[in-house]
Design a protein around this motif. Structure first.
Motif, PDB file in Angstrom:
ATOM      1  N   VAL A   1     -25.687 -31.558 -51.591  1.00 41.58           N
ATOM      2  CA  VAL A   1     -24.865 -32.482 -50.823  1.00 41.58           C
ATOM      3  C   VAL A   1     -23.460 -31.915 -50.632  1.00 41.58           C
ATOM      4  O   VAL A   1     -22.848 -31.397 -51.573  1.00 41.58           O
ATOM      5  N   TYR A   2     -22.986 -32.022 -49.392  1.00 46.92           N
ATOM      6  CA  TYR A   2     -21.573 -31.800 -49.088  1.00 46.92           C
ATOM      7  C   TYR A   2     -21.024 -33.105 -48.528  1.00 46.92           C
ATOM      8  O   TYR A   2     -21.606 -33.675 -47.605  1.00 46.92           O
ATOM      9  N   GLU A   3     -19.927 -33.564 -49.090  1.00 49.58           N
ATOM     10  CA  GLU A   3     -19.263 -34.736 -48.531  1.00 49.58           C
ATOM     11  C   GLU A   3     -18.012 -34.280 -47.795  1.00 49.58           C
ATOM     12  O   GLU A   3     -17.204 -33.508 -48.332  1.00 49.58           O
ATOM     13  N   LEU A   4     -17.894 -34.757 -46.555  1.00 49.60           N
ATOM     14  CA  LEU A   4     -16.740 -34.404 -45.740  1.00 49.60           C
ATOM     15  C   LEU A   4     -15.854 -35.619 -45.526  1.00 49.60           C
ATOM     16  O   LEU A   4     -16.346 -36.750 -45.421  1.00 49.60           O
ATOM     17  N   ARG A   5     -14.567 -35.357 -45.471  1.00 54.06           N
ATOM     18  CA  ARG A   5     -13.610 -36.421 -45.203  1.00 54.06           C
ATOM     19  C   ARG A   5     -12.465 -35.826 -44.390  1.00 54.06           C
ATOM     20  O   ARG A   5     -11.835 -34.857 -44.809  1.00 54.06           O
TER      21      ARG A   5
ATOM     22  N   THR B   1     -30.328 -29.814 -47.040  1.00 55.16           N
ATOM     23  CA  THR B   1     -28.911 -29.923 -47.348  1.00 55.16           C
ATOM     24  C   THR B   1     -28.358 -31.105 -46.570  1.00 55.16           C
ATOM     25  O   THR B   1     -28.645 -31.256 -45.379  1.00 55.16           O
ATOM     26  N   VAL B   2     -27.594 -31.957 -47.247  1.00 51.83           N
ATOM     27  CA  VAL B   2     -27.099 -33.195 -46.641  1.00 51.83           C
ATOM     28  C   VAL B   2     -25.594 -33.109 -46.443  1.00 51.83           C
ATOM     29  O   VAL B   2     -24.853 -32.778 -47.374  1.00 51.83           O
ATOM     30  N   LEU B   3     -25.147 -33.431 -45.232  1.00 47.33           N
ATOM     31  CA  LEU B   3     -23.727 -33.554 -44.931  1.00 47.33           C
ATOM     32  C   LEU B   3     -23.401 -35.038 -44.878  1.00 47.33           C
ATOM     33  O   LEU B   3     -23.895 -35.756 -44.000  1.00 47.33           O
ATOM     34  N   LEU B   4     -22.614 -35.516 -45.828  1.00 45.64           N
ATOM     35  CA  LEU B   4     -22.265 -36.925 -45.891  1.00 45.64           C
ATOM     36  C   LEU B   4     -20.849 -37.139 -45.370  1.00 45.64           C
ATOM     37  O   LEU B   4     -19.973 -36.305 -45.566  1.00 45.64           O
ATOM     38  N   GLY B   5     -20.649 -38.295 -44.744  1.00 49.76           N
ATOM     39  CA  GLY B   5     -19.306 -38.616 -44.293  1.00 49.76           C
ATOM     40  C   GLY B   5     -19.326 -39.754 -43.300  1.00 49.76           C
ATOM     41  O   GLY B   5     -20.314 -39.987 -42.611  1.00 49.76           O
TER      42      GLY B   5
END
Length: 226
Positions: free
Chosen positions: A203-207, A31-35
């Motif tokens: 994928v989860y993208e955080l902002r 699982t990828v945390l993008l940001g």
């Protein structure tokens, strides 16, 4: 097995770093945390590992609320955190770092076996066994830190920027190794790693401390191209 955050909030003094984040990682796979920097991805890893407390929400592991479980107990139960910095013991040699990993209860049987496993994963470490870890390059330190994580046979592996400082070839090898683990693997990255393109990954993208995207890697790429 799953590891999840449910409406998690984390504060650093007067500032709230996570604003009710909810996400879940399956028991096996990446699982990828993008940001970008400041997005909250590192804080998510720390919250899951128990190195920062939640000001709201919960951490749930295998259906059990472990929010109040201390970090050392989570580690004892099979969670391994590889932070972006200070992930190795700089005053010890590469060999001594691997020996420490071999002393963990779930690790490979004995230092010799640990060395063999680590060097099979990263042959580049072989001529560095007598070097102090603090004198290694950034990429070499990441290889050593990840070798220690691989030797731990952890049920959950949390890694902040695993391929930082590595060549593209070694980075691809690193993601191949992480993807082959029989574990829940969660990695934090600024961009989707090329090694994961075309491979199954969520994928989860955080902002700014909130989730703005959740879906398969292929779906994220199509969205990102628009």
């Amino acid at each position: 097995m799953t590891l999840s955050l449910r409406h998690a909030r984390v504060r650093y003094g007067p500032l709230e770093a996570l604003h009710g984040v909810t996400l879940a990682a399956p028991g096996r796979g990446v699982t990828v945390l993008l940001g970008r920097n400041g997005s909250g991805r590192t804080t998510v890893l720390r919250a899951l590992a128990g190195t920062v407390p939640l000001s709201g929400g919960a951490v749930v592991w295998d259906g059990v609320d472990v929010t109040r479980m201390p970090a050392f107990e989570r580690a004892r139960r099979g969670l391994c955190l590889v932070p972006e910095r200070r992930a190795v013991f700089g005053s010890l040699t590469v060999r001594e770092n691997l020996d420490l990993a071999a002393s963990e209860p779930t690790a490979a049987p004995g230092p010799a076996a640990a060395h063999d496993l680590a060097l099979a994963a990263y042959p580049q470490l072989k001529p560095l066994l007598t070097r102090r870890a603090g004198t290694l390059s950034g990429g070499e330190q990441r290889m050593l830190a990840l070798s220690r994580a691989l030797l731990a046979h952890a049920r959950v592996v949390l890694v902040d920027e695993p391929a930082q400082g590595m060549s593209p070839l070694v980075a691809a090898r690193t993601y191949e190794l992480l993807g082959s683990l029989d574990a829940c693997v969660i990695v934090a990255e600024q961009r989707l790693p090329p090694a994961l393109i075309g491979r199954p990954a969520f994928v989860y993208e955080l902002r700014r401390g909130a989730v703005v995207f959740a879906g398969e890697a292929g779906e994220w790429r199509r969205r990102d191209r628009r």
